[in-house]
Design an enzyme around this catalytic site. Sequence first.
Site, PDB file in Angstrom:
ATOM      1  N   TYR A 127      55.092 120.521  -9.330  1.00 38.66           N
ATOM      2  CA  TYR A 127      53.695 120.285  -8.987  1.00 38.66           C
ATOM      3  C   TYR A 127      53.016 121.655  -8.845  1.00 38.66           C
ATOM      4  O   TYR A 127      53.554 122.564  -8.209  1.00 38.66           O
ATOM      5  CB  TYR A 127      53.634 119.512  -7.668  1.00 38.66           C
ATOM      6  CG  TYR A 127      52.240 119.337  -7.143  1.00 38.66           C
ATOM      7  CD1 TYR A 127      51.345 118.479  -7.776  1.00 38.66           C
ATOM      8  CD2 TYR A 127      51.798 120.033  -6.030  1.00 38.66           C
ATOM      9  CE1 TYR A 127      50.059 118.326  -7.309  1.00 38.66           C
ATOM     10  CE2 TYR A 127      50.503 119.879  -5.546  1.00 38.66           C
ATOM     11  CZ  TYR A 127      49.646 119.024  -6.197  1.00 38.66           C
ATOM     12  OH  TYR A 127      48.363 118.879  -5.732  1.00 38.66           O
ATOM     13  N   ASP A 181      61.305 116.336  -4.070  1.00 42.85           N
ATOM     14  CA  ASP A 181      59.937 115.826  -3.988  1.00 42.85           C
ATOM     15  C   ASP A 181      59.948 114.454  -4.648  1.00 42.85           C
ATOM     16  O   ASP A 181      60.063 114.340  -5.873  1.00 42.85           O
ATOM     17  CB  ASP A 181      58.983 116.798  -4.700  1.00 42.85           C
ATOM     18  CG  ASP A 181      57.523 116.372  -4.579  1.00 42.85           C
ATOM     19  OD1 ASP A 181      57.269 115.163  -4.401  1.00 42.85           O
ATOM     20  OD2 ASP A 181      56.641 117.247  -4.677  1.00 42.85           O
TER      21      ASP A 181
HETATM   22  C1  LIG Z   1      50.021 115.820  -4.907  1.00 42.50           C
HETATM   23  C2  LIG Z   1      51.403 116.311  -4.905  1.00 42.50           C
HETATM   24  C3  LIG Z   1      51.845 117.247  -3.952  1.00 42.50           C
HETATM   25  C4  LIG Z   1      50.917 117.860  -2.919  1.00 42.50           C
HETATM   26  O1  LIG Z   1      50.439 116.924  -2.018  1.00 42.50           O
HETATM   27  P1  LIG Z   1      48.985 116.985  -1.312  1.00 42.50           P
HETATM   28  O2  LIG Z   1      48.957 115.725  -0.529  1.00 42.50           O
HETATM   29  O3  LIG Z   1      47.954 117.049  -2.398  1.00 42.50           O
HETATM   30  O4  LIG Z   1      48.969 118.212  -0.475  1.00 42.50           O
HETATM   31  C5  LIG Z   1      53.168 117.623  -3.993  1.00 42.50           C
HETATM   32  N1  LIG Z   1      54.017 117.143  -4.920  1.00 42.50           N
HETATM   33  C6  LIG Z   1      53.624 116.265  -5.865  1.00 42.50           C
HETATM   34  C7  LIG Z   1      54.604 115.771  -6.866  1.00 42.50           C
HETATM   35  C8  LIG Z   1      52.315 115.825  -5.892  1.00 42.50           C
HETATM   36  O5  LIG Z   1      51.926 114.959  -6.835  1.00 42.50           O
END
Ligand SMILES: *Cc1c(COP(=O)(O)O)cnc(C)c1O
Length: 392
Positions: A112, A184
Site C-alpha cells: 500500500y 496487512d
Molecule cells: C487503506 C489502506 C491502508 C491505510 O489505511 P488508512 O485507514 O487509509 O490509514 C493500509 N493498507 C492497505 C492495504 C490499505 O488499503
Amino acid sequence: MQPQQQETGGDRPRFETLAIHAGQEPDTVTGAVVPPIYQVSTYKQDGVGGLRGGYEYSRSANPTRTALEENLAALEGGRRGLAFASGLAAEDCLLRALLRPGDHLVIPDDAYGGTFRLIARVVERWGVSWTVARTSDPEQVRAALRPETRLVWVETPSNPLLGITDLALVADLARSAGARLVVDNTFASPYLQQPLALGADVVVHSTTKYMGGHSDVVGGALVTADEALGEELAFHQNAMGGVAGPFDAWLVLRGIKTLAVRMDRHCANAARVAEMLAAHPRVTRVYYPGLESHPGHETAAKQMRGFGGMVSFRVAGGEEAAVEVCDRTRVFTLGESLGGVESLIEHPGRMTHASAAGTALEVPADLVRLSVGIEAAEDLLDDLGRALGALG
Ligand SMILES: *Cc1c(COP(=O)(O)O)cnc(C)c1O
C-alpha cells in the site's frame, strides 16, 4: 464469546455469529442490543482509583472501542485487538513499538502506497533500514533477511497488483530468522483469510475498507494472539494516542455485522468482472487471484475462503487509455479507497500509488484498479464494457 477457528464445530460460534455478537453483550442496564456510542472522555471514580469496569479516560479505554477491539480479536482468532484512528495510525504504532534504531525490515514490492511512504520517509529517519522483496517469491524473502531483521511485512492479496504470498511459508522463514511476520489483511478481511492461524504474529487492518464497508469511516486495527505482544502494543496505543473515537468504533462495528454477506457478494461480482475483462480485446492483462491463469491462484485457494473484491487490469493504448477508462465509467465511481458497497475505479499510477513513482514500488502506467461493489453484476459489466468500448 471466545475466538475460534473456522473449522471447529461444537458449541463455539462460527465467524458470522461472532461478527454480530463478539464483544457485544446486550447493555446490562438498558438491554440495548448494540453497544451504545459512549461519547465521553472521562469517568466518575468510586473513591480515588475506584474505576468502574477499568474505565478512567477514553484515550486509555472507552466501552464502544472495547466492544470493537474484542470483536476484532475474535474475528481474527487472536487474543488482543486494538482499534486506531486510521490504518496508518495502527501501522505507526506497530512500527514504533517493535523497531529500534539499527533494526531492519522486509517490505513487499507492491505495498500500500501509504505504508511504503511511512516506512521510507518517516520510520527510516529513526535509523531503521528496509529491503524491498517480492514476497510472493519465498526466495526473495529469504535473500532479503539479515541478522538485524525484526519484521517481515506482507500484504496478500497485495495492492494494486493482487500478488499472493504463501503465509505459512513466509511465517516459517521469518520465524527461523528471528523476525516477526506482520500481515496487512485489509484486502481479504478476516472472513476470507486468517493470517494468525497461518503463523503471522500481528494482523494489520485499515478498517476504512471492507470492515467498515460503507465508505463512511476511517479506522485501523492491530490484532495479535500473543498476549505479551498485545500488552506492548496496547501500551504504545495509549502512550501515542492514535485511538479510534467512539462514533468511529461504532460505525466499524456496525459494518462488521454484515461483513460475511458483503464479502460473498464482492467475491461473486469480482469473479464475473475479472472473467469479462480477461476476454476483452482492449484489456492486455487482468490481475485477479480467482483466475486460474493468476500465478498465485493455487496458494490463494489454499489459504483464502474466496478471492476477494479487488480486480486490476491493464489497458491496451497505455496510460492515456487507462485514464480515459477511469473517466468514462458511470456506475464505478472515480475515487481512491476500496471495500465499500459501491464500486470504485482508479488509476493507481496517478492516484493511490503516485507517492511510489520512481521507486521499486512504481506501478504500470496503463494499470486500472477496481474495487468491485455489491451492485447488480450486470450493471457493472455493462458499465465497464461501455467505458472500454468507447476507447479511440
Ligand atoms: C487503506 C489502506 C491502508 C491505510 O489505511 P488508512 O485507514 O487509509 O490509514 C493500509 N493498507 C492497505 C492495504 C490499505 O488499503
